[in-house]
Design a protein around this motif. Sequence first.
Motif, PDB file in Angstrom:
ATOM      1  N   GLY A 130      -2.737   1.884  -2.165  1.00 41.07           N
ATOM      2  CA  GLY A 130      -1.640   1.376  -2.970  1.00 41.07           C
ATOM      3  C   GLY A 130      -2.003   1.268  -4.432  1.00 41.07           C
ATOM      4  O   GLY A 130      -2.858   1.990  -4.939  1.00 41.07           O
ATOM      5  N   LEU A 131      -1.370   0.329  -5.098  1.00 39.51           N
ATOM      6  CA  LEU A 131      -1.576   0.127  -6.529  1.00 39.51           C
ATOM      7  C   LEU A 131      -2.386  -1.148  -6.722  1.00 39.51           C
ATOM      8  O   LEU A 131      -1.917  -2.242  -6.452  1.00 39.51           O
ATOM      9  N   GLU A 132      -3.608  -0.971  -7.196  1.00 32.08           N
ATOM     10  CA  GLU A 132      -4.518  -2.100  -7.376  1.00 32.08           C
ATOM     11  C   GLU A 132      -4.503  -2.547  -8.830  1.00 32.08           C
ATOM     12  O   GLU A 132      -4.809  -1.764  -9.741  1.00 32.08           O
ATOM     13  N   TYR A 191      -3.339  -0.236 -13.658  1.00 32.02           N
ATOM     14  CA  TYR A 191      -3.457  -0.262 -12.210  1.00 32.02           C
ATOM     15  C   TYR A 191      -4.283   0.952 -11.778  1.00 32.02           C
ATOM     16  O   TYR A 191      -4.333   1.962 -12.480  1.00 32.02           O
ATOM     17  N   ARG A 192      -4.885   0.850 -10.601  1.00 26.14           N
ATOM     18  CA  ARG A 192      -5.624   1.968 -10.030  1.00 26.14           C
ATOM     19  C   ARG A 192      -4.966   2.339  -8.697  1.00 26.14           C
ATOM     20  O   ARG A 192      -4.671   1.448  -7.874  1.00 26.14           O
ATOM     21  N   GLN A 193      -4.763   3.632  -8.507  1.00 26.13           N
ATOM     22  CA  GLN A 193      -4.158   4.104  -7.268  1.00 26.13           C
ATOM     23  C   GLN A 193      -5.147   5.003  -6.540  1.00 26.13           C
ATOM     24  O   GLN A 193      -5.450   6.100  -6.997  1.00 26.13           O
ATOM     25  N   LYS A 215       0.798  -1.220   0.000  1.00 26.55           N
ATOM     26  CA  LYS A 215       0.000   0.000   0.000  1.00 26.55           C
ATOM     27  C   LYS A 215       0.836   1.278   0.000  1.00 26.55           C
ATOM     28  O   LYS A 215       0.289   2.368  -0.101  1.00 26.55           O
ATOM     29  N   GLY A 216       2.136   1.132   0.121  1.00 19.92           N
ATOM     30  CA  GLY A 216       2.999   2.296   0.011  1.00 19.92           C
ATOM     31  C   GLY A 216       3.387   2.905   1.338  1.00 19.92           C
ATOM     32  O   GLY A 216       2.661   2.798   2.336  1.00 19.92           O
TER      33      GLY A 216
END
Lengths: 112, 116
Positions: free
Chosen positions: B42-44, B35-37, A104-105
């Motif tokens: 995060g990066l989905e 990807y979706r952010q 998730k960063g």
Amino acid sequence: QQQVKQSPQSLIVQKGGISIINCAYENTAFDYFPWYQQFPGKGPALLIAIRPDVSEKKEGRFTISFNKSAKQFSLHIMDSQPGDSATYFCAARGEGNTPLVFGKGTRLSVIA
Amino acid sequence: GAGVSQSPSNKVTEKGKDVELRCDPISGHTALYWYRQSLGQGLEFLIYFQGNSAPDKSGLPSDRFSAERTGGSVSTLTIQRTQQEDSAVYLCASSPGGTFITGELFFGEGSRLTVL
């Protein structure tokens, strides 16, 4: 179901200090573990990556430590600089042609 | 171009409208990813193309989302009947032959979608 768990969500480090970001995974089939760096308004860019047959990889001030038995890996940024302030994502790749799955960063701020 | 190009960079739309997001990958890259952010998520992963075919559509969140790729190059992500929860940055990435071969994804700067 989150396949890669990343911590902390945010991190503030003094200039010159060490930044440490941790990730954990469950899928033992993962065979490639990259870290991506993202600056505001930009797309993520590959920073450094490791494969599970080595325990550490170093590129300049950036080091990945990998613990296969614990299914954990971490990014260490030595001598952190204000220019390192960014969001960092860990990721992992499964078997075959599966896409990368990302954590998730972590938003890192390096203050002078 | 030298990198992955996405358009529009920003899109504001009303709930219920359809939107199209475009991605132009690096020339010669056969693999393309969406990807979706979202904030704090995060990066989905949404969908992956190898050439013009999509072997992995598992990440598309609903049947309102679709994507196509033509000529092994440009890809379009379409969101029908947009909802407020669709608001996010949509990132496109490409790689020479899929992550299996090289591991590195080259990302564009994203399309920021805001649904009012």
